[in-house]
Design an enzyme around this catalytic site. Sequence first.
Site, short mmCIF file in Angstrom:
data_model
loop_
_atom_site.label_atom_id
_atom_site.label_comp_id
_atom_site.label_asym_id
_atom_site.label_seq_id
_atom_site.Cartn_x
_atom_site.Cartn_y
_atom_site.Cartn_z
N ASP A 145 0.85 -1.19 0.00
CA ASP A 145 0.00 0.00 0.00
C ASP A 145 0.89 1.24 0.00
O ASP A 145 2.11 1.15 -0.09
CB ASP A 145 -0.91 -0.01 1.23
N HIS B 179 1.84 -9.15 -3.37
CA HIS B 179 0.82 -8.12 -3.14
C HIS B 179 1.45 -6.73 -3.19
O HIS B 179 2.24 -6.35 -2.32
CB HIS B 179 0.19 -8.37 -1.76
N ASP C 83 1.36 -17.86 -4.00
CA ASP C 83 1.87 -16.79 -4.86
C ASP C 83 0.71 -16.15 -5.60
O ASP C 83 0.50 -16.34 -6.80
CB ASP C 83 2.90 -17.33 -5.85
N GLU D 13 2.79 -10.55 0.61
CA GLU D 13 3.09 -9.13 0.46
C GLU D 13 4.60 -8.94 0.42
O GLU D 13 5.37 -9.82 0.79
CB GLU D 13 2.48 -8.31 1.60
#
Length: 633
Positions: free
Chosen positions: A224, A555, A603, A612
Site C-alpha cells: 500500500d 501483493h 503466490d 506481500e
Amino acid sequence: MAHVLDRLNSGGRRKLAVATVAGVVVGAVAVPTIADGFDSKSGSAAAAVAPQLSKPAASKTGPAPTVQVNQVGYQTESPKKGTVVTKAKTPLSWSLKDAGGKEVAKGMTVPAGVDPSSGENVHTFDFSKVTKSGKGYTVTIAGQKSAPFAIDDNVYSQLRTDSLAYFYQNRSGIKIDAGLVGKEYARPAGHVDGAASSDQKVPCQPMGCDYTLDVSGGWYDAGDYGKYVVNGGISVAQLMSSYERTLHTKGADGKALGDGRLLVPEHGNKVPDILDEARWEMDFLLKMQVPKGQKLAGMAHHKIHDAQWSELPLRADKSAGKRELHAPSTAATLNLAATAAQAARLFEPYDAKFAAKSLQAARAAWDAAKANPKMFADPGDATGGGAYSDYDVKDEFYWAAAELFITTGDKEYREAVLDSPLHNDSKALFPSTGVSWQSVGGLGALDLATVPNKLGEAETKAVKKTVTQAADRYAADARKAAFGVPYAPDGGRYQWGSNGQVLNNMVVLATAGDITGDTKYRDAVTSGMDYILGRNPMGMSYVTGYGERYAHNQHHRFWAHQKDPKLPQPAPGAVAGGPNSSLDDPVAQTKLKGCAPAKCYLDDIESFSTNEITINWNAPLAWVASYLDDKAA
C-alpha cells in the site's frame, strides 16, 4: 476490502529459463565477468560498469520439484546441500551433473524422516566437495531432476544491487526514472503537489493536532502507500548497518555500496549510494517529528496514510485518498531517536550539517520519549493502513540508548543501556522468531558488539557473547532442519513475514561470524539463503527474478501484473513475506486450509498475509546478500 486486517505478529502487516552475460549464468541473474569490467578482488562490478536491474526470464510454474536446491547457486567454498521429497525410507543415490550432462559427483542421500514443517518424508544430500565454477548444474535422484543452478563466487553480486533497488523503486515523492530501472518500472512521482494526493501539507486525523506537516518523501511501506515510522526505522537502520559493517569489518566491500554503484539517482555526489538511499527515508522520518512549540514537541507521529484503504491495483501518482497524520507514539519516537543517532555518525563525513540536525533530533526524541513513555499506537487504528501497535517499548528504549551512546559516548545513554532489563539477555534481544519492528532491541546489541564505542572491554565482550549465544541457537536450528532454515518458531507455526524473520536471524548469524571468524555461522547464513532461494517445501525461490521457479505475484499496488497485464510484475530482488500458518487473508483461508506450516504460502496478489512485499523484509535480504558477496570475495 479484504486487506483491512491489521499487521499481525512480529512480521508486520501482511505484503527461467536462464539469462546470460559473457557466458556466466547464475539462476536467472546475469553476472558480470572480469572481461566486462568485473573486479575479482572486490567481487562486484567495477565502477566503470553502470549498475543495472537484472532482466530475468519468466518464472516456471506447475508442481514443485521433488529435488530441492538453491535455484540460483552456491559459492565455490560454501556448503552445498539440498533436500529431496520421497517416500523412500532408505538412502537413495544422487548424481550431480554439469551443463553438458557429465557426472561430476555422486553419493547417497541421508533419510531425515517426516519433516514437521512440511509434513513430508524427506532426505538430505551434500555435494560440498564440488568447488569447480560452472553453470547449469543439476542433481538427479530417483529419476527426478533439480532446477539448474550455478557454482560461482559471484552468485549474490547482482542480488545486492536488485534488493537495494527495491527501495529506490518504492520511494515516495520522486519520479522513478526509466534510465535507472527500465521503462516498465518507471512511474511519475506519487504524493507530491500536482499528483492526485500530496504529502506536502498533511493534517492530523480529526481531534488530533492543529497543524500540518510536510511529510513528503520516504519509502512506501509495502503493498500500500502508507508510511510507518516503526517499520521505516528498522529498515533504514539495516541499510545503514550494511554500510557501517564495511567500515569496521575486515574483508567487507564498501566499494560495492559506493557512489555510482547502486540504482539511485544521486550518482556523482561523492556519497555512498546506500547512504543516499537511507537518507531518502531519514529525511522523511525527521519530518515526522512534532515541531518545537507544540505540546508533544520531540515526539514522532506514528504513521501517515490514506483515511480509507485504496483500491488494488493503483499507481502511486493516481492515489487520491485523503492523507492523515496519526497520533505520536513512544515506539515511533524511539525509532527516530535510534536511526537519527546512527545517521549522525555515518553522515558526518559527508554532510556535517545534516549529521548535526540528525543528532539534535535524536536527543530531542529521546527526551520526549522519556517524558511520554506510555504513548502507544491504538491497535484499532487499522483503517487505511496497519496499526503497528506495540505495548512493550523496553526494546525501543534499549536500541535508542545504544545508538545514542555509540554516537555520543554520553553517560546518560550508557547508563540506560546497562540498566535495561534486556541488556545481555540473549533470548529477549534475539527471540526465535527474530528481530522485527516489534522487537528491535537486538539492533542495539548488534551495533554495540561491532561498532567502536566507549562501553569498555569487559562490557563489549559480554555483548558479543550475547550475540554469539543467539547465533548458536539459530545455527543449531539450521543444522536440525531438513531444509536447512535457521528458524524454529515456538510451536512450529510459521508467522506472518516468516521470510523476513529467517533473514533477520541470518543477520545475527553473519554478525557472529564477523565477531568470531567461525565459519559455522557463515555456513548457517548460506543454508538460510538456500531456503529463501528454493530449498524449501514450496520448491520455489521467494525472490522475484531469482531461480527457475520464483514468486512473481506478490501483493503490491503498482507491481500488479496479475491484476492488470499492463502493469509490471514485482521487480527483481523483491522477497515475498512467505509461509504464514495463521492464514490471515480470505484467499489463503480458502485455498490453504489444513496446510503444513512451511507450505502455508500462495503466490497470489490477493494473499497479502503470505505474499506481500515490504521494506522491512527486503532490508535484511539486502544486508545478507551484501555479506555473502563480501565473504566470497
